[in-house]
Design an enzyme around this catalytic site. Structure first.
Site, short mmCIF file in Angstrom:
data_model
loop_
_atom_site.label_atom_id
_atom_site.label_comp_id
_atom_site.label_asym_id
_atom_site.label_seq_id
_atom_site.Cartn_x
_atom_site.Cartn_y
_atom_site.Cartn_z
N VAL A 319 0.84 -1.20 0.00
CA VAL A 319 0.00 0.00 0.00
C VAL A 319 0.88 1.25 0.00
CG1 VAL A 319 -1.70 1.33 1.30
CG2 VAL A 319 -1.93 -1.16 1.15
N GLN A 322 2.32 1.85 -3.46
CA GLN A 322 1.31 2.36 -4.39
C GLN A 322 1.00 3.82 -4.10
OE1 GLN A 322 -0.04 1.19 -7.08
NE2 GLN A 322 -1.50 2.88 -7.34
N GLU A 323 1.02 4.20 -2.84
CA GLU A 323 0.68 5.57 -2.47
C GLU A 323 1.81 6.56 -2.79
OE1 GLU A 323 -2.00 6.98 -1.47
OE2 GLU A 323 -3.29 5.26 -1.08
N SER A 324 3.04 6.19 -2.44
CA SER A 324 4.12 7.20 -2.49
C SER A 324 5.43 6.69 -3.05
CB SER A 324 4.37 7.73 -1.08
OG SER A 324 4.99 6.72 -0.28
N TYR A 449 -5.72 0.59 -8.56
CA TYR A 449 -5.07 0.70 -7.25
C TYR A 449 -5.01 -0.66 -6.56
CZ TYR A 449 -4.54 2.55 -2.43
OH TYR A 449 -4.12 2.83 -1.14
#
EC number: 4.2.2.n1
Length: 493
Positions: A319, A322-324, A449
């Site tokens: 996660v 994927q976010e940053s 996502y």
């Protein structure tokens, strides 16, 4: 195009002709050899299994055969044998502490069935084989940066490795009969991942494995390129002990025939080995490079957050990527910030006062994902619950509920992620979002996502398992791998 009865969907026309010839030859050999090797009643082995109520499987711990996944035991051959055991109405016991030769020896001496990417070889003493299950096409792979080899002659002088008894060694011996300068090293101790690891690290220039094995493993070894196929395809089959009757072999053949006729066998092959299309989509090379260079700075924080939130740390890390891309100072144009990209409002609700602090961001993101999981209706279970919570992390819980409502209106199951996944992109269409409570959303984004996070998690889980296997290998071989594991097959001069 209609398929041959024993032909997987990806076979080529030349391969089909070879397959037919192989199936015919094997059937003839079995008919000729079996009566003289077995003096027991035809169904004695099968009756014994049904009486004790379990089937004993011997296999290998590899991604293509059997391994422990997040939901328990999995792998192509494990899944196939599990279905066979269910078909017989018995339970399944499993011993995966083997390499190829160990599987064959165990089946001869004590087991019921060997399923371990075994090449069909009716001449092996003490064993019977099932119908062919799928093709095994030998493939040369090589280290990125080398001049791409295109012919057998260009392999001379390269350090090539393969697995003894896998069938690829047989293909190399057949080629050596025509190309006497060909030489390689073979091992009965390694597995495909370890072999590819040696190519990636430079201990080997190239390796010969099977095409489907590379298709499944290439995601985790971006330093290794596929070269060209070698020789004729072989056949994957199950192995059974000889001398105990033909009941189990015949039952397995009937089961495989039914599975193939119904299309289930091709579907199972595709589900495990036809995933090459997402390789570049998820940016595998960049991801693995950052997993090695950047992730170690935050691994302990992810582990600690996992202990408090009940998630697998590798899922939280996926996660975060994927976010940053594991950048603690990441900032979006909308003001979402930090490694786990929390909004200011969400951070305040979670007690995160500094979104750019890695520890606070990771712990906050883990708590937020746990809250989303717990807020979903109880009717959503298992992985469906996790995937919907992940989608809500991206698009918001309100939009997820809107997508569930659309799913129900379309006559599908709002508790099933596969159905909700089809409805989320409809939030971009006025016809649908005008009827929802929260209106328009870029509903295609949470679909991508979730898919990306699942792929990132798969890579991290594989790298984690591979690292453990490499540590075990190094512990077994403190004085160097070549002397103990590889046997040199010299040129046939």
């Amino acid at each position: 195009m209609p398929l041959n009865a024993y032909m997987p969907a990806f076979a080529t026309d030349p391969a089909r002709r070879y397959w037919r010839w192989t199936a015919f030859l094997c059937s003839a050999l079995l008919l000729a050899l079996l009566p003289g090797r077995s003096g027991t009643p035809e169904g004695s082995h099968l009756r014994e299994i049904l009486a004790r109520d379990f089937l004993s499987l011997h296999t290998r711990n590899t991604p293509t055969t059997y391994y422990e996944g997040r939901q328990g035991p999995t792998g192509f051959e494990y899944e196939l044998v599990r279905r066979f055991a269910n078909h017989l109405g018995v339970s399944l016991t499993l011993d995966a502490d083997h390499h190829i030769q160990g599987v064959l020896d165990a089946v001869r001496e004590e087991g019921d069935l060997g399923a371990a990417a075994l090449p069909l070889d009716p001449m092996l003493e003490g064993l019977l084989f099932s119908r062919p299950i799928m093709l095994l096409q030998p493939l040369l792979v090589y280290r990125r940066g080398l001049h791409p080899p295109e012919t057998i002659e260009e392999l001379e002088g390269l350090e090539i490795g393969t697995l003894r008894g896998s069938g690829t060694d047989r293909a190399l011996r057949e080629l050596q009969a025509k190309h006497s300068g060909l030489s390689w090293k073979e091992s009965g101790e390694l597995e495909v991942a370890e072999l590819l690891g040696q190519v990636a690290e430079g201990s080997l220039d190239a390796a010969v494995i099977f095409e489907h094995q590379f298709r499944l493993n290439r995601l985790f070894f971006p330093e290794v390129e596929d070269g060209f196929t070698l020789g004729k395809p072989l056949s994957l089959a199950w192995a059974f002990p000889a001398g105990r009757g033909l009941g189990l072999v015949n039952a397995a053949n009937r089961f495989l025939d039914d599975l193939r006729r119904d299309g289930e066998l091709d579907a199972l092959v595709a589900s495990y080995f036809d995933h090459d299309d997402y390789l570049e989509y998820v940016g595998a090379r960049t991801f693995i490079q950052q997993a090695r260079e950047r992730l170690p700075r935050y691994t302990e924080l992810f582990r600690e957050a996992a202990r408090h939130s009940g998630f697998d740390w590798k899922l939280l890390a996926a996660v975060g990527y994927q976010e940053s891309h594991w950048d603690p100072e990441a900032t979006s144009p909308t003001g979402v910030r930090g490694l786990m990209m929390l909004t200011n409002a969400t951070a305040g609700d979670l007690g995160v006062d500094n979104r750019l602090d890695s520890a606070q961001s990771i712990h906050g993101g883990a708590r937020y994902l746990r809250q989303l999981v717990e807020r979903l209706p109880e009717s959503i279970q298992g992985d469906d619950r996790l995937f919907m919570a992940m989608a809500a992390y991206n698009v918001g819980l309100g939009h997820l509920y809107d997508a569930r409502k659309i799913t129900e209106q379309r006559g599908d199951n709002p508790d099933h992620w596969g159905d909700v996944r089809e409805s989320l992109p409809l939030l971009q269409e006025r016809e649908w979002h005008s009827k929802t409570r929260h209106g328009y959303a870029r509903g295609g984004e949470p679909v991508i996502y979730v898919r990306n996070i699942r792929r990132y998690y798969e890579i991290l889980a594989y790298l984690d398992r591979s690292q453990e296997q490499f540590h075990e290998l190094n512990a077994r071989l403190p004085d160097g791998i070549d002397s103990d594991v590889f046997q040199l097959i010299p040129p046939n001069s």
